[in-house]
Design an enzyme around this catalytic site. Structure first.
Site, PDB file in Angstrom:
ATOM      1  N   THR A 101     -30.599  61.113 -30.447  1.00  0.00           N
ATOM      2  CA  THR A 101     -31.014  61.608 -31.772  1.00  0.00           C
ATOM      3  C   THR A 101     -31.453  60.439 -32.661  1.00  0.00           C
ATOM      4  O   THR A 101     -32.390  60.557 -33.439  1.00  0.00           O
ATOM      5  CB  THR A 101     -29.883  62.408 -32.459  1.00  0.00           C
ATOM      6  OG1 THR A 101     -28.695  61.632 -32.451  1.00  0.00           O
ATOM      7  CG2 THR A 101     -29.620  63.719 -31.759  1.00  0.00           C
ATOM      8  N   LYS A 186     -22.750  33.703 -28.110  1.00  0.00           N
ATOM      9  CA  LYS A 186     -22.230  34.654 -27.130  1.00  0.00           C
ATOM     10  C   LYS A 186     -21.290  33.887 -26.206  1.00  0.00           C
ATOM     11  O   LYS A 186     -21.717  32.983 -25.484  1.00  0.00           O
ATOM     12  CB  LYS A 186     -23.395  35.271 -26.346  1.00  0.00           C
ATOM     13  CG  LYS A 186     -23.029  36.195 -25.216  1.00  0.00           C
ATOM     14  CD  LYS A 186     -22.228  37.407 -25.615  1.00  0.00           C
ATOM     15  CE  LYS A 186     -22.761  38.140 -26.801  1.00  0.00           C
ATOM     16  NZ  LYS A 186     -22.103  39.398 -27.130  1.00  0.00           N
ATOM     17  N   ASN A 262     -18.480  45.357 -32.336  1.00  0.00           N
ATOM     18  CA  ASN A 262     -19.483  46.367 -32.005  1.00  0.00           C
ATOM     19  C   ASN A 262     -19.066  47.056 -30.711  1.00  0.00           C
ATOM     20  O   ASN A 262     -19.870  47.689 -30.044  1.00  0.00           O
ATOM     21  CB  ASN A 262     -20.873  45.748 -31.832  1.00  0.00           C
ATOM     22  CG  ASN A 262     -20.949  44.738 -30.696  1.00  0.00           C
ATOM     23  OD1 ASN A 262     -20.718  43.549 -30.906  1.00  0.00           O
ATOM     24  ND2 ASN A 262     -21.263  45.196 -29.490  1.00  0.00           N
ATOM     25  N   HIS A 313     -25.320  44.707 -35.240  1.00  0.00           N
ATOM     26  CA  HIS A 313     -25.353  44.392 -33.817  1.00  0.00           C
ATOM     27  C   HIS A 313     -26.776  44.455 -33.270  1.00  0.00           C
ATOM     28  O   HIS A 313     -27.626  45.165 -33.800  1.00  0.00           O
ATOM     29  CB  HIS A 313     -24.461  45.407 -33.093  1.00  0.00           C
ATOM     30  CG  HIS A 313     -24.629  45.428 -31.608  1.00  0.00           C
ATOM     31  ND1 HIS A 313     -25.254  46.454 -30.942  1.00  0.00           N
ATOM     32  CD2 HIS A 313     -24.236  44.552 -30.657  1.00  0.00           C
ATOM     33  CE1 HIS A 313     -25.226  46.206 -29.641  1.00  0.00           C
ATOM     34  NE2 HIS A 313     -24.617  45.067 -29.438  1.00  0.00           N
TER      35      HIS A 313
HETATM   36  O1  GKR Z   1     -27.245  40.597 -24.626  1.00  0.00           O
HETATM   37  O2  GKR Z   1     -25.680  39.829 -23.327  1.00  0.00           O
HETATM   38  C1  GKR Z   1     -26.064  40.412 -24.349  1.00  0.00           C
HETATM   39  C2  GKR Z   1     -25.023  40.866 -25.349  1.00  0.00           C
HETATM   40  O3  GKR Z   1     -23.746  40.599 -24.865  1.00  0.00           O
HETATM   41  C3  GKR Z   1     -25.183  42.325 -25.671  1.00  0.00           C
HETATM   42  O4  GKR Z   1     -25.211  43.079 -24.501  1.00  0.00           O
HETATM   43  C4  GKR Z   1     -24.111  42.838 -26.594  1.00  0.00           C
HETATM   44  O5  GKR Z   1     -24.247  44.216 -26.747  1.00  0.00           O
HETATM   45  O6  GKR Z   1     -25.107  41.491 -28.305  1.00  0.00           O
HETATM   46  C5  GKR Z   1     -24.160  42.350 -27.987  1.00  0.00           C
HETATM   47  C6  GKR Z   1     -22.834  42.100 -28.656  1.00  0.00           C
HETATM   48  O7  GKR Z   1     -22.837  41.604 -29.768  1.00  0.00           O
HETATM   49  O8  GKR Z   1     -21.784  42.442 -28.118  1.00  0.00           O
HETATM   50 MG    MG Z   2     -20.746  41.790 -30.090  1.00  0.00          MG
END
Ligand code: GKR
Ligand code: MG
Length: 416
Positions: A101, A186, A262, A313
């Site tokens: 949606t 990350k 997130n 996010h």
């Molecule tokens: O792109 O590897 C990635 C991230 O880990 C992504 O999949 C996550 O959903 O960016 C994201 C996060 O903040 O957890």
């Molecule tokens: Mg995250």
């Protein structure tokens, strides 16, 4: 009124290039998938939308395409209800239905804006800022996708980043190219002490600039508390260190740092337990799964009511999503942190005509043209669709791809 009726929803799966970015699940594959929506009205107006890819999402959007024909594009409540009802028998989770949606709502709002000659941010109540700040999204990464099964290696112009020096260099490049003034790393890739060292190196290289770390639930409660103590005063927040609302609540009891998510608050029903248990202090919203742009603005009001700070996010995405993120972020008064975006990693393969969306000084100026303000490049769409068809790739599998390169790799969450 008949010209505002939906004639057709065209659903196009595409594949675009993605560098070897590492995370707690493995590594990004050479291609990432998205789905582009073109919502065509009786008068020929076209509204654009973008959704995460993969067979499941594609089939659900194709099901949605059947039920929206003939509906009024201004009646987004009824459009969402019709899609919801069509998916309900096979998709019991309202959160899961929300992905579909949401994507269609964005296309409806783009079309509405085009009909009215007003930007989407106006349809969301008007913008409170002319430019939206984004954070540089740093990843540990390999120098290249290694040669595999007869395919040659794929290089990029970011280089390798596997230690603190590599991460600082990547951050410098991000700042040089896009002017970012805040950084997210990350994590969940290397033992926590190595990631703490990378954050400290960033703090030294970029004094006073906000930093965050997101290991995507790679740590136990105890490890999360340890990292929070070590990085007290260094991070603006720690994102999803451990799994679930109960785990985050345990960490939050002792963490000197705000916790963000997130992952454990991704649907309306998660808000009450998270607030009751003080599990999080920052919510990363995402219109792709919170029900669209209007629901995201409502979510911001709920966060305000409960004293939760707001950030945004991102997942691998292209320009239609970036435009939608920018419009909604512009219309949210209580946006407390810069938004995440993967755009620098994927923008070379965008499906929109260049020029409107630009990351400069760490910000994207809110498009002022009608609707989302971006235009589809049809040749590019066709090329990326061909790539999708030819690739045979039908879903994201960071772990499976990692195992093809390092067969001994094991997915363990928490790992430390
Ligand atoms: O792109 O590897 C990635 C991230 O880990 C992504 O999949 C996550 O959903 O960016 C994201 C996060 O903040 O957890
Ligand atoms: Mg995250």
């Amino acid at each position: 009124m008949s010209q505002t009726r939906i004639r057709e929803l065209i659903v196009t799966p595409i594949a675009f290039g993605d560098p070897p970015l590492l995370n707690s699940n493995g590594v990004h594959e050479p291609l990432a998938l998205r789905i582009i929506l073109q919502l065509v009205l009786e008068d020929g107006t076209v509204g654009l939308g973008e959704s995460p890819g993969g067979t499941t999402r594609l089939e659900r959007l194709q099901a949605a395409a059947k039920v929206v024909v003939g509906m009024d594009v201004f009646d987004t409540t009824a459009v969402a209800a019709a899609i919801d009802a069509a998916l309900l028998p096979t998709v019991p989770s309202s959160h899961e239905r929300g992905w579909t949606t949401s994507a269609v709502e964005v296309a409806c709002l783009d079309a509405q804006g085009k009909l009215l000659g007003r930007p989407v941010s106006d349809l969301l109540g008007g913008r409170v800022r002319d430019a939206v700040p984004f954070a540089a999204y740093l990843f540990y990464k390999w120098a290249e996708h290694p040669a595999l099964d007869g395919r040659p290696a794929i290089t990029d112009d970011w280089g390798e980043a596997l230690d603190p020096a590599g991460i600082v260099e990547q951050a410098r490049l991000m700042q040089e190219r896009y002017g970012f003034r805040s950084f997210k790393l990350k994590g969940g890739v290397f033992p926590p002490d190595e990631e703490i060292a990378a954050i400290r190196a960033l703090a030294e290289a970029f004094p006073g600039q906000p930093l965050r770390l997101d290991p995507n639930v790679a740590w136990t409660v105890e490890t999360s508390k340890y990292v929070a103590r070590e990085l007290d005063g260094v991070l603006e927040y720690l994102e999803d260190p451990t799994k679930g609302i109960p785990g985050m609540a345990e960490v939050a009891k002792e963490s000197p740092l705000p916790l963000a998510t997130n992952m454990c608050v991704i649907a309306w029903e998660h808000l009450k337990p998270a607030v009751e248990r003080h599990a999080i202090q920052v919510l990363l919203t995402d219109h792709h799964y919170w029900g669209g742009l209007r629901r995201t603005r409502e979510l911001a009001a709920v966060c305000e009511a409960f004293g939760l700070a707001l950030s945004m996010h991102s997942n691998s995405h292209l320009g239609i999503s970036l435009a939608a993120m920018t419009h909604v972020a512009a219309a949210i008064p209580n946006l407390d942190h810069s938004c995440d975006t993967h755009y620098p990693w994927n923008s070379a393969d965008d499906v929109i005509v260049p020029g409107v969306l630009e990351l400069r000084d760490g910000e994207v100026r809110v498009p002022t043209g009608p609707g989302l303000g971006v235009e589809l490049d049809h040749d590019k769409l066709e090329r990326l669709h061909r790539r999708y068809v030819d690739s045979g790739m039908r879903g994201r599998d960071d772990t499976g791809y990692m195992r093809r390169i390092q067969p001994e790799y094991e997915l363990r969450l928490p790992r430390w």
